[in-house]
Enzyme design. Structure first.
Site, PDB file in Angstrom:
ATOM      1  N   GLU A  57       0.833  -1.204   0.000  1.00  0.00           N
ATOM      2  CA  GLU A  57       0.000   0.000   0.000  1.00  0.00           C
ATOM      3  C   GLU A  57       0.863   1.247   0.000  1.00  0.00           C
ATOM      4  OE1 GLU A  57      -0.351  -2.598   2.027  1.00  0.00           O
ATOM      5  OE2 GLU A  57      -2.141  -3.512   1.129  1.00  0.00           O
ATOM      6  N   HIS A 126     -11.831  -6.205   7.665  1.00  0.00           N
ATOM      7  CA  HIS A 126     -12.563  -5.864   6.435  1.00  0.00           C
ATOM      8  C   HIS A 126     -13.783  -4.997   6.733  1.00  0.00           C
ATOM      9  CE1 HIS A 126     -10.506  -9.714   5.686  1.00  0.00           C
ATOM     10  NE2 HIS A 126     -10.349  -9.293   4.464  1.00  0.00           N
TER      11      HIS A 126
END
Lengths: 334, 426
Positions: A57, A126
């Site tokens: 990321e 999540h």
């Protein structure tokens, strides 16, 4: 159009209009992303403009900053907001400050998209709502749509924006306007007014809230999935709530907030994210400062609890229409 | 000081490139859906040819091993070469049993997810040898920092499957109280660290844990686990720097199963080099190994563990394998790779290969194998039935109390959490 299709369409429109727009992220190229928001872009615009990124990321955002400072308009995907933390340094120390520290010599027109929020039994990796860790950073714009029509217009505006934009997509409403009633099937966006998305280019201006429901008794300040939860709560309690969909958290539409609270005299802030130091705290402070003499009751916050996002107890955690409805009744009695 | 004329090399005009249009290279797998599987890109060394170095080698001395491939079992199931350690029958039986039970468990839990009894599941099909054989060389007190696909670590120590299933079902007996996504276990008693679910973050923690053992003069070692895709994360590189600098007693495993969801290993850097080669640059001795060869995995794990125990430092091992199943129950690999890829994988199936070897050595038979398969399937069915009686995602009344989500945020619950728990009314 579903929100996924609307986001895909916004990419498509912008990639066709501006060849400086490039798209990349984990699984975002050939496969089109785990939520399929970038499906077909590689096939249509080529691998050099839509491609798979390594699982890094910080690499994705760092490379996007490099491209943006070169002159491109990267729109990158972080697979889940819960994975954005390795990129935080690049976003906070670099993207957000490049314009200021170089006195405008270098700029960073970049969009970082990521799915946020719960409601999918995704557990703590999540499900997180990360808006406040970005609104607290100076130099970033933060956007969260609540429906396909806005998602497309806001994403186009974000890609065209000259500064870095964090674009948060509530994954629970990708396919339909989930109102918190998990026991009922979700009606798809195609059957909803806000799922009627115009083709081609249009922009939804950043920094402008929308009134999701007009009302006189209480103002609900909210965004993302919670707009639909608040709508359900108003309907179920019969409270004449005015529901403000903020759409952009930074810059914030203070005018719309003040106008509504000054009218109703009551305010409830609703967000999915944890409570302490959440974006609701900022909203409460603003309302207190600017609408103090109009307020007839203390402001109430309905939020996620200050615990990591649970797995099996998701529906006890997720702010439900019942909880929002309770707050509505409580504030009217005050 | 006298001024001297500097002798700068003069650039010749021929070396300068004329202006040219640049283009971006984006790696692409050899095959996509509809194509004939093609694994010609996988560099495979002949069985038995890779030397077995002394334990105290440096990364530079064995740099060739990072690019080679340790293989022991040949196509006929015979053990060959310097890594072929004669393993006793009960070790092989234990290994085969653990791999077969891992696969039977996966099959049962995959089915449970499809039936809506749990939200999510991840199979390790095709990769069972790696975690099973490595666990077998570890000792009590060592700590593994697994990813979500190392359930073999638990099967290799006969860990109670009921405890695993209870976690998967988030039921009233779930030791993690319904907090974690299925398969993100935490079993400290089994040397199995709490799996976070974020990628690569725990690789450096394994190094830190091992450094802790060294600081205290302990004799425990740690094992870090990562996939080919996640080696791109910063934490992988931090782990190698720290491990190399402090010679931490750690085994750093890379499971290269060729796929990171839909991204082939080339996207993580596997096109230009091999992942084991990363170790060489950081001064960490590195080997590349046939991960579907139980004997090779056992021998190399034992070698690396021995290095760590003798204070000789870290070892990086790239296990070459193939993710035969989908990434998870949320994934559909037919969208991005040939459907029959796995059937053409050149390193075969780890269970079939060990079975063949054991039959060759007269320790096992096809009949026994079929019988064992049926036995394990039945064992999983019975265990699942019991676990389901304690609750599943379809029977939420059996779930741990919502009040428990406020516990263990801190050791002592602060007042604001008490208030929020009261607010919840539980």
């Amino acid at each position: 159009m579903s929100m996924i299709e609307a986001i895909r369409d916004a990419h498509d429109v912008m990639m066709a209009r501006d060849e400086n727009v490039v798209v990349f992220g984990e699984d975002a190229g050939y496969f089109g992303g785990v939520f399929r928001c970038t499906e077909g872009l590689q096939q249509k615009y080529g691998k050099h403009r839509a491609f798979d990124a390594p699982i890094s990321e910080s690499g994705i955002v760092g490379a996007a900053i490099g491209m943006a400072t070169y002159g491109l308009r990267p729109c990158v995907e972080i697979q889940f907001a819960d994975y954005v933390y390795p990129a935080y340094d690049q976003i906070v120390s670099e993207a957000a400050r490049i314009r200021h520290r170089s006195n405008g010599e270098f700029t960073c027109p970049m969009v970082v998209r990521m799915p946020v929020g719960g409601g999918i039994f995704g557990g703590q990796t999540h499900s997180q709502s990360v808006e406040a860790i970005f609104t607290h950073v100076v130099g970033l714009k933060v956007v969260m749509p609540s429906n396909p029509r806005d998602a497309k217009g806001l994403l186009i505006a974000s890609i065209e924006d000259p500064d870095p934009v964090i674009f948060l997509e509530p994954k629970r409403i990708y396919n339909g306007p989930f109102d918190g009633h998990h026991e009922r099937p979700v009606v798809p966006w195609s059957k909803h007014e806000d799922g009627q998305v115009k083709t081609g280019y249009y922009k939804t201006e950043l920094g402008k809230a929308a009134i999701a429901r007009e009302g006189r008794e209480v103002t609900i300040l909210t965004y993302g999935t919670m707009v639909h939860v608040a709508l359900a709560a108003a309907e179920e309690t019969g409270v004449d709530a005015e529901i403000i969909d903020l759409r952009t958290l930074l810059p914030l539409d203070q005018e719309a907030i003040e106008a509504s609270v000054n009218k109703t005299g009551r305010c409830i802030v609703v967000h999915e994210a944890t409570r302490t130091s959440g974006f609701g705290a900022e909203l409460c402070a603003l309302v207190q400062r600017h609408c103090f003499y109009a307020l007839e009751a203390p402001i109430i916050r309905v939020t996620g609890y200050d615990t990591p996002y649970p797995h099996v107890n998701e529906w006890d955690y997720f702010p439900s229409p019942e909880r929002v409805g309770e707050a509505m009744k409580q504030i009217l009695e005050a | 000081m006298t001024k001297e004329k500097s002798k700068k090399p003069v650039a010749s005009g021929h070396e300068k490139s004329s202006p040219q249009k640049l283009s971006l290279h984006v790696p692409e797998p050899k095959t996509r859906p509809g194509d004939k599987p093609d694994f010609s890109y996988v560099r495979i060394s002949p069985v038995g040819e890779t030397p077995r170095p002394a334990l105290d080698v440096s990364a530079i001395e064995i740099r060739d091993l990072a690019f080679g491939m340790v293989r022991v079992l040949d196509d006929q199931g015979e053990a060959q070469g310097p890594w072929a350690v004669e393993l006793e029958e009960d070790v092989l039986r234990k290994g085969l049993r653990a791999m077969m039970r891992t696969r039977a468990f996966d099959k049962r839990m995959q089915r449970a997810q499809r039936q809506g009894k749990t939200s999510f599941y991840m199979q390790a099909t095709g990769e069972e040898a790696i975690s099973v054989a490595q666990q077998m060389v570890l000792r009590k007190g060592d700590m593994s920092f697994p990813t979500y696909r190392q359930q073999g670590l638990l099967f290799a120590q006969d860990f109670p499957i009921l405890e695993m299933m209870n976690q998967i079902y988030s039921n009233e007996k779930d030791a993690l109280r319904g907090r974690q996504l299925p398969v993100l276990y935490s079993f400290k008693k089994a040397g199995h660290f709490t799996i976070s679910g974020n990628l690569a973050t725990q690789y450096i923690q394994a190094v830190g844990w091992a450094m802790g053992s060294a600081i205290k003069g302990d004799d425990k070692i740690a094992c870090g686990w990562i996939g080919d895709g996640s080696t791109a994360e910063n934490d992988f590189h931090s782990a190698l720097v720290f491990a190399g600098v402090y010679r931490a007693p750690v085994i750093l495993n890379i499971t290269n199963n060729q796929w990171a969801i839909s991204s082939f290993q080339g996207i993580a850097g596997g096109e230009a080099t091999v992942f084991a080669a990363r170790g060489v640059g950081y001064g960490v001795p590195a080997l590349r190994v046939d991960g579907n060869d139980f004997l090779a995995v056992y021998a190399v794990s034992e070698w690396a563990a021995e290095r760590a125990r003798r204070n000789l430092g870290p070892t990086l091992i790239e296990w070459i394998t193939y993710r035969a199943a989908a990434h998870s129950t949320s994934d559909d690999p037919s969208k991005y790779r040939p459907k029959d890829d796995w059937e053409h994988w050149p390193l075969g199936d780890p269970i079939e290969r060990l079975k063949q070897h054991m039959i060759k050595r007269g320790m096992w038979s096809d009949e026994q194998h079929v019988q064992a398969e049926a036995e394990y399937d039945e064992e999983m069915r019975v265990a699942a039935e019991e676990a389901e009686s304690y609750g599943t995602l379809q029977a939420l009344e059996h779930r741990p109390s919502p009040a428990e989500m406020f516990e263990n945020v801190f050791e002592e619950m602060p007042p604001h959490l008490r208030r929020q728990r009261q607010e919840m009314g539980v």
